[in-house]
Design a protein around this motif. Structure first.
Motif, PDB file in Angstrom:
ATOM      1  N   GLY A  97       9.704  60.669  23.264  1.00 37.75           N
ATOM      2  CA  GLY A  97       9.047  60.812  21.971  1.00 37.75           C
ATOM      3  C   GLY A  97       9.206  59.572  21.100  1.00 37.75           C
ATOM      4  N   VAL A  98      10.405  58.997  21.083  1.00 42.47           N
ATOM      5  CA  VAL A  98      10.639  57.781  20.306  1.00 42.47           C
ATOM      6  C   VAL A  98       9.820  56.622  20.874  1.00 42.47           C
ATOM      7  N   ALA A  99       9.777  56.504  22.196  1.00 41.45           N
ATOM      8  CA  ALA A  99       8.990  55.431  22.823  1.00 41.45           C
ATOM      9  C   ALA A  99       7.513  55.562  22.477  1.00 41.45           C
ATOM     10  N   LEU A 100       7.001  56.781  22.441  1.00 35.39           N
ATOM     11  CA  LEU A 100       5.601  56.996  22.081  1.00 35.39           C
ATOM     12  C   LEU A 100       5.336  56.651  20.620  1.00 35.39           C
ATOM     13  N   LEU A 101       6.277  56.971  19.727  1.00 37.80           N
ATOM     14  CA  LEU A 101       6.130  56.600  18.320  1.00 37.80           C
ATOM     15  C   LEU A 101       6.125  55.082  18.139  1.00 37.80           C
ATOM     16  N   VAL A 102       7.007  54.394  18.853  1.00 40.31           N
ATOM     17  CA  VAL A 102       7.058  52.932  18.782  1.00 40.31           C
ATOM     18  C   VAL A 102       5.757  52.334  19.302  1.00 40.31           C
ATOM     19  N   ASP A 103       5.265  52.868  20.416  1.00 35.64           N
ATOM     20  CA  ASP A 103       4.004  52.395  20.992  1.00 35.64           C
ATOM     21  C   ASP A 103       2.845  52.563  20.001  1.00 35.64           C
ATOM     22  N   ALA A 104       2.776  53.717  19.348  1.00 34.25           N
ATOM     23  CA  ALA A 104       1.705  53.966  18.377  1.00 34.25           C
ATOM     24  C   ALA A 104       1.840  53.039  17.168  1.00 34.25           C
ATOM     25  N   ALA A 105       3.063  52.815  16.706  1.00 31.68           N
ATOM     26  CA  ALA A 105       3.271  51.901  15.568  1.00 31.68           C
ATOM     27  C   ALA A 105       2.872  50.476  15.942  1.00 31.68           C
ATOM     28  N   LEU A 106       3.224  50.036  17.151  1.00 33.88           N
ATOM     29  CA  LEU A 106       2.841  48.698  17.585  1.00 33.88           C
ATOM     30  C   LEU A 106       1.324  48.563  17.693  1.00 33.88           C
ATOM     31  N   ALA A 107       0.654  49.619  18.136  1.00 34.00           N
ATOM     32  CA  ALA A 107      -0.809  49.590  18.201  1.00 34.00           C
ATOM     33  C   ALA A 107      -1.409  49.423  16.807  1.00 34.00           C
ATOM     34  N   PHE A 108      -0.832  50.101  15.828  1.00 31.70           N
ATOM     35  CA  PHE A 108      -1.306  49.948  14.455  1.00 31.70           C
ATOM     36  C   PHE A 108      -1.106  48.506  13.971  1.00 31.70           C
ATOM     37  N   PHE A 109       0.059  47.926  14.269  1.00 36.13           N
ATOM     38  CA  PHE A 109       0.329  46.547  13.849  1.00 36.13           C
ATOM     39  C   PHE A 109      -0.597  45.556  14.548  1.00 36.13           C
ATOM     40  N   ILE A 110      -0.973  45.833  15.783  1.00 42.06           N
ATOM     41  CA  ILE A 110      -1.942  44.980  16.473  1.00 42.06           C
ATOM     42  C   ILE A 110      -3.294  45.064  15.771  1.00 42.06           C
ATOM     43  N   LEU A 111      -3.664  46.264  15.386  1.00 44.85           N
ATOM     44  CA  LEU A 111      -4.956  46.471  14.737  1.00 44.85           C
ATOM     45  C   LEU A 111      -5.073  45.696  13.422  1.00 44.85           C
ATOM     46  N   ILE A 112      -3.962  45.588  12.688  1.00 47.66           N
ATOM     47  CA  ILE A 112      -4.033  44.841  11.431  1.00 47.66           C
ATOM     48  C   ILE A 112      -3.760  43.352  11.636  1.00 47.66           C
ATOM     49  N   GLY A 113      -3.441  42.949  12.877  1.00 50.09           N
ATOM     50  CA  GLY A 113      -3.412  41.531  13.188  1.00 50.09           C
ATOM     51  C   GLY A 113      -2.066  40.869  13.326  1.00 50.09           C
ATOM     52  N   HIS A 114      -1.024  41.591  13.709  1.00 56.15           N
ATOM     53  CA  HIS A 114       0.296  40.983  13.905  1.00 56.15           C
ATOM     54  C   HIS A 114       0.465  40.524  15.359  1.00 56.15           C
ATOM     55  N   ASN A 115       0.756  39.249  15.528  1.00 53.68           N
ATOM     56  CA  ASN A 115       0.891  38.682  16.868  1.00 53.68           C
ATOM     57  C   ASN A 115       2.136  39.199  17.579  1.00 53.68           C
ATOM     58  N   TRP A 116       3.245  39.395  16.852  1.00 54.61           N
ATOM     59  CA  TRP A 116       4.481  39.848  17.490  1.00 54.61           C
ATOM     60  C   TRP A 116       4.285  41.219  18.144  1.00 54.61           C
ATOM     61  N   ALA A 117       3.498  42.088  17.523  1.00 56.21           N
ATOM     62  CA  ALA A 117       3.241  43.411  18.106  1.00 56.21           C
ATOM     63  C   ALA A 117       2.400  43.284  19.373  1.00 56.21           C
ATOM     64  N   ARG A 118       1.416  42.390  19.342  1.00 55.62           N
ATOM     65  CA  ARG A 118       0.576  42.146  20.527  1.00 55.62           C
ATOM     66  C   ARG A 118       1.426  41.644  21.690  1.00 55.62           C
ATOM     67  N   VAL A 119       2.335  40.716  21.392  1.00 55.48           N
ATOM     68  CA  VAL A 119       3.202  40.170  22.438  1.00 55.48           C
ATOM     69  C   VAL A 119       4.155  41.243  22.980  1.00 55.48           C
ATOM     70  N   MET A 120       4.685  42.088  22.085  1.00 58.86           N
ATOM     71  CA  MET A 120       5.595  43.154  22.542  1.00 58.86           C
ATOM     72  C   MET A 120       4.874  44.150  23.442  1.00 58.86           C
ATOM     73  N   ILE A 121       3.667  44.560  23.067  1.00 56.54           N
ATOM     74  CA  ILE A 121       2.909  45.507  23.893  1.00 56.54           C
ATOM     75  C   ILE A 121       2.598  44.888  25.254  1.00 56.54           C
ATOM     76  N   MET A 122       2.213  43.605  25.258  1.00 61.25           N
ATOM     77  CA  MET A 122       1.926  42.945  26.539  1.00 61.25           C
ATOM     78  C   MET A 122       3.195  42.836  27.382  1.00 61.25           C
ATOM     79  N   THR A 123       4.346  42.609  26.748  1.00 62.74           N
ATOM     80  CA  THR A 123       5.618  42.559  27.476  1.00 62.74           C
ATOM     81  C   THR A 123       5.951  43.924  28.068  1.00 62.74           C
ATOM     82  N   PHE A 124       5.808  44.994  27.271  1.00 62.49           N
ATOM     83  CA  PHE A 124       6.064  46.346  27.774  1.00 62.49           C
ATOM     84  C   PHE A 124       5.137  46.685  28.942  1.00 62.49           C
TER      85      PHE A 124
END
Length: 171
Positions: free
Chosen positions: A91-118
């Protein structure tokens, strides 16, 4: 024959491929970023389905768990604690994934890199499990998540997604 300005040559020198995209603070969100975010949300949805299946079939899942600790006897209480811990961790991993997706949508590069790493770690883990002979790729399970991870990598590693995520970076 005219050279289209948006068309890239088939073979580009490495210096051109490694060059940073130009910064444009007014850049519109590209389709590749939106597609990547949608794919991340689909991965979250597939995780929620797995989580829901575990919760709805709690008793049968509990009987299938085999917790083996050297020198200790497996008890139903230990199996229940392990299942609760796994459920909370998922559940925590899914919440983190959803939060990172939101940060990607608003344009944060660090979130994009983290999702690609995961996604890269997930793909590598699936390959290692398959190579060791412990993972059977099925369309209903591992193949779905593997395909989503590959598509996420393709979408978020595109030039347009990188340019959008880096549009406000200082040079």
């Amino acid at each position: 024959m005219m050279n289209a300005p948006d068309k890239r040559p088939a073979f580009e020198p490495a210096s051109q491929l490694l060059r940073r995209p130009e910064a444009d603070p007014e850049m519109r969100r590209p389709a590749t970023t939106v597609a990547g975010v949608v794919l991340v949300f689909l991965r979250v949805l597939s995780g929620l389905i797995v989580l829901g299946t575990i919760v709805l079939n709690w008793r049968s899942t509990l009987t299938q768990i085999d917790v083996t600790i050297e020198g200790a006897q497996t008890t139903p209480e230990l199996a229940q604690r392990v299942l609760i811990a796994v459920t909370i961790l998922l559940g925590v991993a899914l919440l983190v994934d959803a939060a990172l997706a939101f940060f990607i949508l608003i344009g944060h590069n660090w979130a994009r890199v983290m999702i690609m790493t995961f996604s890269s770690i997930s793909i590598t883990g699936s390959f290692i499990q398959w190579w060791a002979g412990g993972l059977e790729l099925k369309i209903t399970g591992s193949l779905l998540t593997l395909g989503l991870d590959i598509l996420i990598l393709l979408a978020l590693s595109s030039r347009s997604a990188a340019a959008y995520a880096r549009r406000n970076e200082r040079r």
